[in-house]
Write a protein that holds these residues in place. Structure first.
Motif, PDB file in Angstrom:
ATOM      1  N   ILE A  77      -7.336  -3.085   4.476  1.00  0.00           N
ATOM      2  CA  ILE A  77      -7.820  -2.960   3.099  1.00  0.00           C
ATOM      3  C   ILE A  77      -9.345  -2.948   3.077  1.00  0.00           C
ATOM      4  CG2 ILE A  77      -7.988  -4.159   0.879  1.00  0.00           C
ATOM      5  CD1 ILE A  77      -5.007  -4.896   1.256  1.00  0.00           C
ATOM      6  N   ASP A  78      -9.975  -3.746   3.926  1.00  0.00           N
ATOM      7  CA  ASP A  78     -11.445  -3.725   4.020  1.00  0.00           C
ATOM      8  C   ASP A  78     -11.937  -2.318   4.347  1.00  0.00           C
ATOM      9  OD1 ASP A  78     -11.635  -6.420   3.476  1.00  0.00           O
ATOM     10  OD2 ASP A  78     -11.928  -7.015   5.574  1.00  0.00           O
ATOM     11  N   ILE A  79     -11.263  -1.657   5.262  1.00  0.00           N
ATOM     12  CA  ILE A  79     -11.668  -0.303   5.648  1.00  0.00           C
ATOM     13  C   ILE A  79     -11.494   0.664   4.482  1.00  0.00           C
ATOM     14  CG2 ILE A  79     -11.003   1.679   7.076  1.00  0.00           C
ATOM     15  CD1 ILE A  79     -10.696  -0.289   9.387  1.00  0.00           C
ATOM     16  N   VAL A  80     -10.395   0.563   3.764  1.00  0.00           N
ATOM     17  CA  VAL A  80     -10.160   1.440   2.620  1.00  0.00           C
ATOM     18  C   VAL A  80     -11.240   1.213   1.563  1.00  0.00           C
ATOM     19  CG1 VAL A  80      -8.611   1.906   0.675  1.00  0.00           C
ATOM     20  CG2 VAL A  80      -7.681   1.672   2.971  1.00  0.00           C
ATOM     21  N   ARG A  81     -11.575  -0.035   1.311  1.00  0.00           N
ATOM     22  CA  ARG A  81     -12.573  -0.342   0.282  1.00  0.00           C
ATOM     23  C   ARG A  81     -13.976   0.089   0.686  1.00  0.00           C
ATOM     24  NH1 ARG A  81     -10.083  -6.085  -1.594  1.00  0.00           N
ATOM     25  NH2 ARG A  81      -8.599  -5.186  -3.054  1.00  0.00           N
ATOM     26  N   LEU A 111      12.584   0.757  -5.638  1.00  0.00           N
ATOM     27  CA  LEU A 111      11.198   0.615  -6.072  1.00  0.00           C
ATOM     28  C   LEU A 111      10.569   1.984  -6.327  1.00  0.00           C
ATOM     29  CD1 LEU A 111       8.640  -1.018  -6.635  1.00  0.00           C
ATOM     30  CD2 LEU A 111       8.193  -0.991  -4.164  1.00  0.00           C
ATOM     31  N   LEU A 112      10.753   2.908  -5.394  1.00  0.00           N
ATOM     32  CA  LEU A 112      10.186   4.250  -5.555  1.00  0.00           C
ATOM     33  C   LEU A 112      10.783   4.963  -6.766  1.00  0.00           C
ATOM     34  CD1 LEU A 112       9.966   5.389  -1.832  1.00  0.00           C
ATOM     35  CD2 LEU A 112       8.092   4.687  -3.336  1.00  0.00           C
ATOM     36  N   GLU A 113      12.061   4.745  -7.002  1.00  0.00           N
ATOM     37  CA  GLU A 113      12.699   5.337  -8.172  1.00  0.00           C
ATOM     38  C   GLU A 113      12.069   4.790  -9.456  1.00  0.00           C
ATOM     39  OE1 GLU A 113      16.943   4.845 -10.350  1.00  0.00           O
ATOM     40  OE2 GLU A 113      17.040   5.346  -8.214  1.00  0.00           O
ATOM     41  N   CYS A 114      11.796   3.496  -9.485  1.00  0.00           N
ATOM     42  CA  CYS A 114      11.192   2.883 -10.665  1.00  0.00           C
ATOM     43  C   CYS A 114       9.749   3.358 -10.862  1.00  0.00           C
ATOM     44  CB  CYS A 114      11.229   1.357 -10.552  1.00  0.00           C
ATOM     45  SG  CYS A 114      12.911   0.692 -10.690  1.00  0.00           S
ATOM     46  N   ILE A 115       9.012   3.492  -9.789  1.00  0.00           N
ATOM     47  CA  ILE A 115       7.646   4.021  -9.896  1.00  0.00           C
ATOM     48  C   ILE A 115       7.703   5.457 -10.411  1.00  0.00           C
ATOM     49  CG2 ILE A 115       5.613   4.733  -8.570  1.00  0.00           C
ATOM     50  CD1 ILE A 115       6.083   2.247  -6.796  1.00  0.00           C
ATOM     51  N   GLY A 116       8.700   6.204  -9.957  1.00  0.00           N
ATOM     52  CA  GLY A 116       8.863   7.591 -10.387  1.00  0.00           C
ATOM     53  C   GLY A 116       9.135   7.738 -11.876  1.00  0.00           C
ATOM     54  N   ARG A 117       9.583   6.673 -12.525  1.00  0.00           N
ATOM     55  CA  ARG A 117       9.845   6.725 -13.963  1.00  0.00           C
ATOM     56  C   ARG A 117       8.566   6.571 -14.788  1.00  0.00           C
ATOM     57  NH1 ARG A 117      15.381   3.149 -14.650  1.00  0.00           N
ATOM     58  NH2 ARG A 117      16.662   4.468 -13.320  1.00  0.00           N
ATOM     59  N   LEU A 118       7.498   6.110 -14.159  1.00  0.00           N
ATOM     60  CA  LEU A 118       6.222   5.981 -14.870  1.00  0.00           C
ATOM     61  C   LEU A 118       5.649   7.368 -15.119  1.00  0.00           C
ATOM     62  CD1 LEU A 118       4.533   3.164 -12.740  1.00  0.00           C
ATOM     63  CD2 LEU A 118       5.621   2.886 -14.986  1.00  0.00           C
ATOM     64  N   GLU A 119       4.782   7.481 -16.130  1.00  0.00           N
ATOM     65  CA  GLU A 119       4.125   8.777 -16.345  1.00  0.00           C
ATOM     66  C   GLU A 119       3.203   9.045 -15.153  1.00  0.00           C
ATOM     67  OE1 GLU A 119       0.658   8.267 -19.415  1.00  0.00           O
ATOM     68  OE2 GLU A 119       2.431   7.248 -20.189  1.00  0.00           O
ATOM     69  N   PRO A 120       2.953  10.306 -14.841  1.00  0.00           N
ATOM     70  CA  PRO A 120       2.229  10.677 -13.608  1.00  0.00           C
ATOM     71  C   PRO A 120       0.902   9.946 -13.385  1.00  0.00           C
ATOM     72  CG  PRO A 120       3.170  12.619 -14.613  1.00  0.00           C
ATOM     73  CD  PRO A 120       3.405  11.492 -15.568  1.00  0.00           C
ATOM     74  N   ASP A 121       0.086   9.792 -14.434  1.00  0.00           N
ATOM     75  CA  ASP A 121      -1.190   9.081 -14.255  1.00  0.00           C
ATOM     76  C   ASP A 121      -0.965   7.623 -13.877  1.00  0.00           C
ATOM     77  OD1 ASP A 121      -2.877  11.178 -14.618  1.00  0.00           O
ATOM     78  OD2 ASP A 121      -3.450  10.664 -16.680  1.00  0.00           O
ATOM     79  N   ARG A 122       0.047   7.003 -14.460  1.00  0.00           N
ATOM     80  CA  ARG A 122       0.325   5.581 -14.151  1.00  0.00           C
ATOM     81  C   ARG A 122       0.899   5.451 -12.737  1.00  0.00           C
ATOM     82  NH1 ARG A 122      -2.359   6.120 -17.753  1.00  0.00           N
ATOM     83  NH2 ARG A 122      -2.274   5.185 -19.798  1.00  0.00           N
ATOM     84  N   GLN A 123       1.704   6.431 -12.320  1.00  0.00           N
ATOM     85  CA  GLN A 123       2.205   6.430 -10.937  1.00  0.00           C
ATOM     86  C   GLN A 123       1.039   6.438  -9.975  1.00  0.00           C
ATOM     87  OE1 GLN A 123       4.806   9.728 -10.074  1.00  0.00           O
ATOM     88  NE2 GLN A 123       6.103   9.341 -11.850  1.00  0.00           N
ATOM     89  N   ARG A 124       0.121   7.355 -10.207  1.00  0.00           N
ATOM     90  CA  ARG A 124      -1.038   7.501  -9.326  1.00  0.00           C
ATOM     91  C   ARG A 124      -1.884   6.230  -9.330  1.00  0.00           C
ATOM     92  NH1 ARG A 124      -5.771  11.783  -9.340  1.00  0.00           N
ATOM     93  NH2 ARG A 124      -6.174  11.763  -7.125  1.00  0.00           N
ATOM     94  N   LEU A 125      -2.078   5.656 -10.526  1.00  0.00           N
ATOM     95  CA  LEU A 125      -2.856   4.426 -10.667  1.00  0.00           C
ATOM     96  C   LEU A 125      -2.231   3.290  -9.847  1.00  0.00           C
ATOM     97  CD1 LEU A 125      -5.209   3.113 -12.507  1.00  0.00           C
ATOM     98  CD2 LEU A 125      -3.295   2.235 -13.831  1.00  0.00           C
ATOM     99  N   ALA A 147      -3.778   1.627  -6.428  1.00  0.00           N
ATOM    100  CA  ALA A 147      -4.110   0.203  -6.456  1.00  0.00           C
ATOM    101  C   ALA A 147      -3.344  -0.589  -5.403  1.00  0.00           C
ATOM    102  CB  ALA A 147      -3.817  -0.378  -7.844  1.00  0.00           C
ATOM    103  N   TYR A 148      -2.033  -0.434  -5.368  1.00  0.00           N
ATOM    104  CA  TYR A 148      -1.217  -1.314  -4.534  1.00  0.00           C
ATOM    105  C   TYR A 148      -0.866  -0.737  -3.176  1.00  0.00           C
ATOM    106  CZ  TYR A 148      -0.973  -3.977  -8.799  1.00  0.00           C
ATOM    107  OH  TYR A 148      -1.317  -4.707  -9.901  1.00  0.00           O
ATOM    108  N   TYR A 149      -0.911   0.559  -3.031  1.00  0.00           N
ATOM    109  CA  TYR A 149      -0.573   1.169  -1.747  1.00  0.00           C
ATOM    110  C   TYR A 149      -1.837   1.489  -0.957  1.00  0.00           C
ATOM    111  CZ  TYR A 149       1.897   4.133   1.594  1.00  0.00           C
ATOM    112  OH  TYR A 149       2.407   4.685   2.745  1.00  0.00           O
ATOM    113  N   ASN A 150      -2.848   2.021  -1.639  1.00  0.00           N
ATOM    114  CA  ASN A 150      -4.082   2.399  -0.957  1.00  0.00           C
ATOM    115  C   ASN A 150      -5.155   1.322  -1.036  1.00  0.00           C
ATOM    116  OD1 ASN A 150      -2.746   4.735  -0.504  1.00  0.00           O
ATOM    117  ND2 ASN A 150      -4.176   6.074  -1.546  1.00  0.00           N
ATOM    118  N   GLY A 151      -4.936   0.285  -1.843  1.00  0.00           N
ATOM    119  CA  GLY A 151      -5.869  -0.834  -1.890  1.00  0.00           C
ATOM    120  C   GLY A 151      -7.140  -0.589  -2.681  1.00  0.00           C
TER     121      GLY A 151
END
Length: 181
Positions: free
Chosen positions: A85-89, A125-139, A143-147
């Motif tokens: 995460i330090d590297i990503v940030r 989990l992926l199915e539930c994330i997929g139900r979010l609108e596209p901008d919220r999915q990306r957000l 945040a949580y996958y790419n840090g």
């Protein structure tokens, strides 16, 4: 994989400078830690670098491990995860976007390691994330996958940090509700 008790014994031996114990610890945990780091960094070259740094830190910090506070694999994974995460940030938003592999959320055909680790829970989990609108999915994924930090997200989405916090909180509530938590 060794049992948690066996891993504790190996870490205790590593704290005393036992190189053979360190080799056994490395052999038993490398795949797991590499998977954690690779999911965050999405680049094999960086993941291998972070794994090397992680095991140097484990070697140097083994005496500080307290089995009453966490399991051995959790302790080691947190060292690896924090370094990744330090590297990503440290990367600027621009440099992350210039690397297409860092922005891919899911590949068409996951690598064999990813396929093996695709549990039913992860599929839900992926199915539930997929139900979010596209901008919220990306957000959520940034945040949580790419840090990404909230500040980076606020800049990316051209919105105030407090709005990003609200969007993340609401998105997480939707995901939890979808999962039945």
């Amino acid at each position: 994989m060794l049992t948690p008790a066996e891993l504790v014994e190996l870490i205790e031996a590593v704290a005393k400078g036992d190189q053979a114990a360190f080799e056994r610890l490395y052999a038993a945990t490398r795949a797991k830690l590499y998977g954690v780091v690779l999911r965050i960094l999405r680049r094999q070259d960086l993941a291998e670098e972070v794994i090397q740094e992680t095991y140097v830190k484990i070697w140097n910090s083994a005496g500080q491990f307290n089995p009453a506070l966490s399991s051995p694999i959790t302790w080691m994974a947190s060292i690896a995860r924090n370094r990744a995460i330090d590297i990503v940030r440290k990367k600027s938003e621009t440099s992350i976007e210039e690397e297409p592999q860092a922005m891919e959320v899911a590949a068409e055909s996951p690598d064999p390691l990813a396929r093996r680790e695709m549990t039913e829970e992860l599929k839900r989990l992926l199915e539930c994330i997929g139900r979010l609108e596209p901008d919220r999915q990306r957000l959520v994924l940034l945040a949580y996958y790419n840090g990404w930090s909230r500040e980076q997200l606020a800049e990316k989405f051209a919105t105030p940090v407090n709005t990003v916090k609200t969007w993340l909180r609401r998105s997480m509530l939707e995901i939890r509700e979808c999962l039945g938590l």
